[in-house]
Design an enzyme around this catalytic site. Structure first.
Site, PDB file in Angstrom:
ATOM      1  N   LYS A   2     -35.084 -50.112 -21.678  1.00  2.75           N
ATOM      2  CA  LYS A   2     -35.595 -50.517 -22.982  1.00  2.75           C
ATOM      3  C   LYS A   2     -36.976 -51.126 -22.875  1.00  2.75           C
ATOM      4  O   LYS A   2     -37.772 -51.056 -23.790  1.00  2.75           O
ATOM      5  CB  LYS A   2     -34.656 -51.566 -23.609  1.00  2.75           C
ATOM      6  CG  LYS A   2     -33.362 -50.964 -24.077  1.00  2.75           C
ATOM      7  CD  LYS A   2     -32.491 -51.998 -24.766  1.00  2.75           C
ATOM      8  CE  LYS A   2     -31.896 -52.956 -23.775  1.00  2.75           C
ATOM      9  NZ  LYS A   2     -30.685 -53.622 -24.286  1.00  2.75           N
ATOM     10  N   LYS A  38     -34.977 -45.952 -13.626  1.00  2.00           N
ATOM     11  CA  LYS A  38     -33.902 -45.846 -14.615  1.00  2.00           C
ATOM     12  C   LYS A  38     -34.475 -45.973 -16.023  1.00  2.00           C
ATOM     13  O   LYS A  38     -35.455 -46.688 -16.237  1.00  2.00           O
ATOM     14  CB  LYS A  38     -32.802 -46.876 -14.339  1.00  2.00           C
ATOM     15  CG  LYS A  38     -33.029 -48.218 -14.943  1.00  2.00           C
ATOM     16  CD  LYS A  38     -31.779 -49.092 -14.889  1.00  2.00           C
ATOM     17  CE  LYS A  38     -32.109 -50.444 -15.473  1.00  2.00           C
ATOM     18  NZ  LYS A  38     -31.441 -50.826 -16.678  1.00  2.00           N
ATOM     19  N   LYS A  57     -37.978 -58.438 -12.525  1.00  2.00           N
ATOM     20  CA  LYS A  57     -38.515 -58.932 -13.806  1.00  2.00           C
ATOM     21  C   LYS A  57     -39.588 -59.990 -13.577  1.00  2.00           C
ATOM     22  O   LYS A  57     -40.577 -60.028 -14.299  1.00  2.00           O
ATOM     23  CB  LYS A  57     -37.394 -59.498 -14.688  1.00  2.00           C
ATOM     24  CG  LYS A  57     -36.497 -58.416 -15.266  1.00  2.00           C
ATOM     25  CD  LYS A  57     -35.636 -58.954 -16.394  1.00  2.00           C
ATOM     26  CE  LYS A  57     -34.731 -57.864 -16.960  1.00  2.00           C
ATOM     27  NZ  LYS A  57     -33.810 -58.376 -17.996  1.00  2.00           N
TER      28      LYS A  57
HETATM   29  P1  ATP Z   1     -34.031 -53.852 -19.807  1.00  2.00           P
HETATM   30  O1  ATP Z   1     -35.072 -52.803 -19.668  1.00  2.00           O
HETATM   31  O2  ATP Z   1     -34.403 -54.921 -20.805  1.00  2.00           O
HETATM   32  O3  ATP Z   1     -33.486 -54.348 -18.518  1.00  2.00           O
HETATM   33  P2  ATP Z   1     -31.856 -52.032 -20.134  1.00  2.00           P
HETATM   34  O4  ATP Z   1     -32.270 -50.792 -20.810  1.00  2.00           O
HETATM   35  O5  ATP Z   1     -31.649 -52.018 -18.657  1.00  2.00           O
HETATM   36  O6  ATP Z   1     -32.827 -53.170 -20.569  1.00  2.00           O
HETATM   37  P3  ATP Z   1     -29.622 -53.797 -20.665  1.00  2.00           P
HETATM   38  O7  ATP Z   1     -29.488 -54.562 -21.930  1.00  2.00           O
HETATM   39  O8  ATP Z   1     -30.076 -54.517 -19.456  1.00  2.00           O
HETATM   40  O9  ATP Z   1     -30.550 -52.525 -20.869  1.00  2.00           O
HETATM   41  O10 ATP Z   1     -28.271 -53.046 -20.375  1.00  2.00           O
HETATM   42  C1  ATP Z   1     -27.250 -52.763 -21.301  1.00  2.00           C
HETATM   43  C2  ATP Z   1     -26.217 -51.908 -20.622  1.00  2.00           C
HETATM   44  O11 ATP Z   1     -26.719 -50.593 -20.432  1.00  2.00           O
HETATM   45  C3  ATP Z   1     -25.800 -52.386 -19.216  1.00  2.00           C
HETATM   46  O12 ATP Z   1     -24.428 -52.187 -19.014  1.00  2.00           O
HETATM   47  C4  ATP Z   1     -26.610 -51.519 -18.296  1.00  2.00           C
HETATM   48  O13 ATP Z   1     -26.055 -51.391 -17.030  1.00  2.00           O
HETATM   49  C5  ATP Z   1     -26.626 -50.225 -19.065  1.00  2.00           C
HETATM   50  N1  ATP Z   1     -27.808 -49.453 -18.765  1.00  2.00           N
HETATM   51  C6  ATP Z   1     -29.081 -49.827 -18.949  1.00  2.00           C
HETATM   52  N2  ATP Z   1     -29.926 -48.848 -18.576  1.00  2.00           N
HETATM   53  C7  ATP Z   1     -29.155 -47.834 -18.149  1.00  2.00           C
HETATM   54  C8  ATP Z   1     -29.430 -46.530 -17.625  1.00  2.00           C
HETATM   55  N3  ATP Z   1     -30.662 -46.078 -17.498  1.00  2.00           N
HETATM   56  N4  ATP Z   1     -28.407 -45.742 -17.278  1.00  2.00           N
HETATM   57  C9  ATP Z   1     -27.143 -46.175 -17.430  1.00  2.00           C
HETATM   58  N5  ATP Z   1     -26.808 -47.376 -17.915  1.00  2.00           N
HETATM   59  C10 ATP Z   1     -27.789 -48.203 -18.262  1.00  2.00           C
END
Ligand code: ATP
Ligand code: LTN
Length: 339
Positions: free
Chosen positions: A198, A195, A114
């Protein structure tokens, strides 16, 4: 109640909740409510560790609360609350900050990733995992359901708890990460080496929980695959796209790999994409209907969050008070009964 293991997990209200979040986190949170004493937190204080728009944060926090309930999080059976409503999280973080070596935080993969994306890096971003440790440790958590990407933060949480216990006496339970096999890592449709996330906002990257059927069909139709034609689960880098579509299909249908490979034997990528899209659309339909009903009912979310925060305050107070006592703070009289 107290016989059951305590589960804690958090999710950022950064908007654009996608099927990776659903399959990797929320779906399991819902399933765990039957078996465990569950505490789920909308971590708005984590969301401000990177630049943000206040109006958007306000809206996405309410949206996330409604979505979680629409997905099956049941406020009657678990504690659902917003992190900033419970000041214990900030207070606990300060104490942990003072015993956490800087080097532990500088090593964190998520921080490095990040930080590389920001022009200026806030102290809060570096401190993010300490706040996360506070979330978890304040409730004497046994299990933390998270995606694979959070494993390192849970290890750090254990290290912080261990260090505090060592310095000041047994205070915190050391939690375990609970990382699911299927759906643990949903990859981006436009780039199956990354992955689904968001914070990646390119048009055909993710499927969001509130996307309409046509948007979902288009995103999946455009998903990156390969020049081959075999529809099989595979770790081979060139099969990452197909593997990701199959993983999504498996997570939503609950079928076995063998069943799925047999089902798609002899079919083409076009068929695969059409079927995956329909499975996803049907799974999201009832969630979207419930979401709209919840948002339409005035005051409903406020009341749920009020009760959740009250319960979270009640449950975190003994541990925070104990920690303050252990580091030598003089307790106000009304809290002395906790030690
Ligand atoms: P950011 O892009 O802001 O890091 P993110 O999409 O990774 O956001 P988080 O809020 O960090 O989302 O994660 C929320 C939950 O969703 C966590 O338990 C994380 O491990 C899970 N998660 C996030 N992205 C994935 C993914 N691509 N596959 C499976 N689980 C995910
Ligand atoms: N960092 C986590 C969100 C999070 C969390 C937590 C998860 C904040 N506090 C406590 C589990 C327990 C993430 O990015 N997924």
């Amino acid at each position: 109640m107290s016989e059951r293991k305590i589960v804690f997990s958090g999710i950022q209200p950064s908007g654009n909740l996608h099927i990776g979040n659903y399959l990797g986190a929320i779906k399991r949170w819902v399933e765990m409510q039957d078996q465990y004493d569950c505490i789920y937190c909308i971590v708005d204080m984590h969301a401000i560790t990177v630049p943000h728009d206040p109006k958007v944060l306000h809206e996405t926090t309410l949206e996330l609360a409604a979505l979680l309930i629409a997905c099956g999080i049941d406020p009657e059976r678990c504690v659902l609350f917003v992190q900033s409503h419970v000041s214990a999280h900030a207070e606990m973080t300060w104490i942990f900050n003072c015993i956490t070596p800087l080097g532990w935080l500088e090593r964190m993969t998520q921080y490095k990733e990040k930080a590389a994306r920001q022009e200026s890096v806030s102290t809060g971003l570096l401190d993010y995992p300490v706040l996360q440790a506070s979330d978890i440790l304040l409730y004497q958590t046994d299990l933390v359901p998270v995606g694979e990407d959070q494993r390192q933060h849970i290890e750090l949480t254990r290290d912080i708890a261990g260090r505090f216990n060592h310095l000041f006496g047994e205070t915190f339970k050391l939690p375990e990460a609970l990382i699911s096999e299927v759906g643990a890592r949903v990859m981006g449709l436009d780039d199956p080496t990354k992955k689904m996330s968001k914070s990646i906002t390119s048009r055909y990257h993710a499927i969001r929980l509130l996307d309409d059927p046509d948007t979902i069909r288009t995103a999946i139709r455009r998903a990156v695959t390969d020049s081959g034609r075999e529809i099989i689960f595979s770790d081979a880098p060139e099969k990452a796209g197909v593997n990701n579509l199959l993983t999504i299909y498996q997570a939503f249908t609950g079928k076995s790999r063998e069943e799925i490979e047999a089902h798609f034997a002899g079919k083409g990528y076009g068929d695969l994409k059409r079927e995956v899209a329909e499975v996803v659309i049907e799974a999201l339909r009832p969630i979207q209907e419930r979401y709209r009903a919840i948002r339409a009912e005035r005051g409903y979310i406020d009341e749920i969050l009020r009760r959740g925060a009250e319960e979270a305050r009640r449950r975190s107070e003994p541990t925070l008070t104990q920690a303050k006592h252990r580091v030598g703070f003089v307790l106000p009289e009304e809290l002395q009964h906790h030690v």
